[in-house]
Scaffold this motif. Structure first.
Motif, PDB file in Angstrom:
ATOM      1  N   GLN A   1      35.409  56.097  23.108  1.00  9.38           N
ATOM      2  CA  GLN A   1      36.684  55.693  22.518  1.00  9.38           C
ATOM      3  C   GLN A   1      36.678  54.203  22.204  1.00  9.38           C
ATOM      4  O   GLN A   1      37.120  53.778  21.130  1.00  9.38           O
ATOM      5  CB  GLN A   1      37.828  56.024  23.472  1.00  9.38           C
ATOM      6  CG  GLN A   1      39.196  55.571  22.974  1.00  9.38           C
ATOM      7  CD  GLN A   1      40.295  55.799  23.999  1.00  9.38           C
ATOM      8  OE1 GLN A   1      40.126  56.576  24.932  1.00  9.38           O
ATOM      9  NE2 GLN A   1      41.415  55.121  23.826  1.00  9.38           N
TER      10      GLN A   1
ATOM     11  N   LEU B   1      36.671  53.819  18.296  1.00 12.21           N
ATOM     12  CA  LEU B   1      38.080  53.761  17.903  1.00 12.21           C
ATOM     13  C   LEU B   1      38.683  52.387  18.206  1.00 12.21           C
ATOM     14  O   LEU B   1      39.061  51.665  17.293  1.00 12.21           O
ATOM     15  CB  LEU B   1      38.876  54.870  18.606  1.00 12.21           C
ATOM     16  CG  LEU B   1      38.625  56.293  18.117  1.00 12.21           C
ATOM     17  CD1 LEU B   1      39.373  57.295  18.989  1.00 12.21           C
ATOM     18  CD2 LEU B   1      39.055  56.453  16.663  1.00 12.21           C
ATOM     19  N   ASP B   2      38.754  52.034  19.479  1.00 11.74           N
ATOM     20  CA  ASP B   2      39.456  50.813  19.845  1.00 11.74           C
ATOM     21  C   ASP B   2      38.749  49.551  19.339  1.00 11.74           C
ATOM     22  O   ASP B   2      39.395  48.646  18.808  1.00 11.74           O
ATOM     23  CB  ASP B   2      39.612  50.740  21.366  1.00 11.74           C
ATOM     24  CG  ASP B   2      40.525  51.835  21.895  1.00 11.74           C
ATOM     25  OD1 ASP B   2      41.085  52.584  21.068  1.00 11.74           O
ATOM     26  OD2 ASP B   2      40.678  51.957  23.121  1.00 11.74           O
TER      27      ASP B   2
END
Length: 421
Positions: free
Chosen positions: A83, A87-88
């Motif tokens: 993640q 994403l982050d």
């Protein structure tokens, strides 16, 4: 109107997703002025990024692991690592790039009458395997010729200036929340602070005169031009002083805490909020914090003292230059969050400085007298409907350099909306 109504609904949905037992969050603030300047642009981009990071709350959890067991803990860490990587990290990278280009270089170009254009690429890690020939994640082009030395140098450091200002606002809001900050804010803080870190620590910075380089290479070139230090050994001295000064940027407790929060609190423990331990005496929380910035005269070092009690947060600071090229100092204080009424929040700021005079009309002027300057401003937020409020700032400053503000003497400010969490 339909687009505005839809945006309002989306924002309201995101805000309402916060639970009553969540750690305190700052208001979402979206502000602008006619030139889309650095401070309103940095604040708006920061809060737009916070909306994007709400994906963590809006999307249902697909899988949950029993992390009391080693296998479940390993799977949880793996999932959060992915993640973070896919994403982050890219979201935070995109946010800081937009701030850097659109409201850093672009804001300074607009201030000087230019009409900047932009090219944005893929953020890391996607650029590595989807666009391996990509040279940069973003670049601003501006047509503001003819320019003078002060305008040139402000264009070069404007991107980094906007990143540093974003980090400063995150620090202010973290102290006002008694040390609480979300994982996403701390990630943006870290990326904002270490933009161009490899250039700052590289020995190549001392010998890039005339070569193709990045913003920091161009900044050193501009300092050479402005102070007429054109010899190669003079460039080495300027670059060495800048690299030594940059250590102040890295000796930052919030930067260390942001790295700890990402690796330990988020990836290992799975926490989306972290609390930085801040000292408190008689209900007053305080935090002395170093701050680093570039200026038209070289690097400058700040020492901020944050104080907060109730809804009020105060930031008193002093700043001093270290380039060896000129003498430049300043100080100021900002207070936010005073509520004379439950629907009204007020604030004010005062800054004073002494620095070489900025010459925005002349070219190639090397002799400059020192001048005093002042900035005075006020902030106001008025709740008009539930959590929705109007917010703005109005200020006046004399000619001179103040982080994130116009160079010339002018009234300035911004207006927009705020949404309480």
């Amino acid at each position: 109107m339909r687009v505005a109504a839809l945006a309002t609904c989306i924002i309201a949905t995101c805000v309402s997703s916060a639970r009553a037992d969540d750690p305190p969050r700052p208001d979402l603030v979206f502000v602008a002025n006619p030139n889309f300047g650095i401070e309103p642009g940095a604040r708006t981009t920061l809060n737009a990024g916070r909306l994007l990071f709400r994906y963590q709350e809006l999307l249902p959890s697909i899988t949950k692991f029993d992390e009391s067991r080693p296998s479940g803990k390993a799977l949880g860490i793996l999932g959060r690592t992915l993640q973070f990587g896919f994403l982050d990290g890219p979201l935070a990278h995109m946010e800081t790039t937009v701030t850097h280009e659109l409201f850093g270089h672009g804001a300074r170009a607009r201030e000087f009458g230019g009409k900047p254009a932009y090219v944005f690429g893929l953020p890391l890690p996607y650029s590595l395997f989807l666009a391996p020939q990509q040279q940069t994640s973003g670049v601003a082009f501006y047509n503001t010729d003819p320019r003078n030395l002060d305008q040139d140098i402000a264009l070069h450091f404007g991107g980094l200036e906007s990143n540093f200002l974003t980090a400063h606002w995150i620090n202010t809001e973290m102290v006002n929340a008694r040390g609480w900050a979300r994982h996403s804010d701390l990630l943006v803080y870290a990326i904002s602070k270490v933009t161009y870190v490899t250039t700052f620590v590289s020995r190549d910075l001392r010998g890039q005169r005339g070569a193709v380089g990045d913003d920091i290479d161009s900044y050193v070139n501009a300092l050479q031009d402005k102070f007429n230090h054109w010899r190669p050994n003079q460039r080495v001295t300027i670059a060495k002083n800048l690299q030594t000064a940059y250590l102040w940027n890295l000796i930052d407790p919030t930067l260390v805490f942001s790295l700890y929060s990402t690796l330990v609190n988020f990836i290992y423990h799975g926490k989306r909020e972290s609390k930085m331990p801040l000292p408190s005496v008689n209900g007053v929380t305080f935090y002395p914090s170093p701050r680093f910035n570039l200026s038209p005269f070289g690097a400058e070092h700040y020492l901020d003292l944050f104080l907060t009690k109730g809804d009020v947060v105060v930031d008193a600071y002093g700043r001093i230059g270290s380039s060896g090229l000129a003498s430049y100092t300043g100080a100021g204080v900002r207070a936010l969050g005073w509520k004379p009424h439950k629907s009204v929040s007020l604030g004010a700021e005062v800054d004073v400085w002494k620095q070489p005079a900025l010459q925005l009309e002349e070219r190639n002027l090397y002799t400059r007298p020192d001048e005093w300057g002042v900035n005075v401003g006020g902030f106001a937020t008025v709740k008009i409907l539930g959590k929705l409020g109007l917010t703005g700032k109005f200020a006046y400053k004399s000619r001179g350099y103040l982080q994130g503000q116009p160079l010339d003497a002018t009234p300035y400010g911004y207006l927009g909306v705020s949404i309480a969490p």
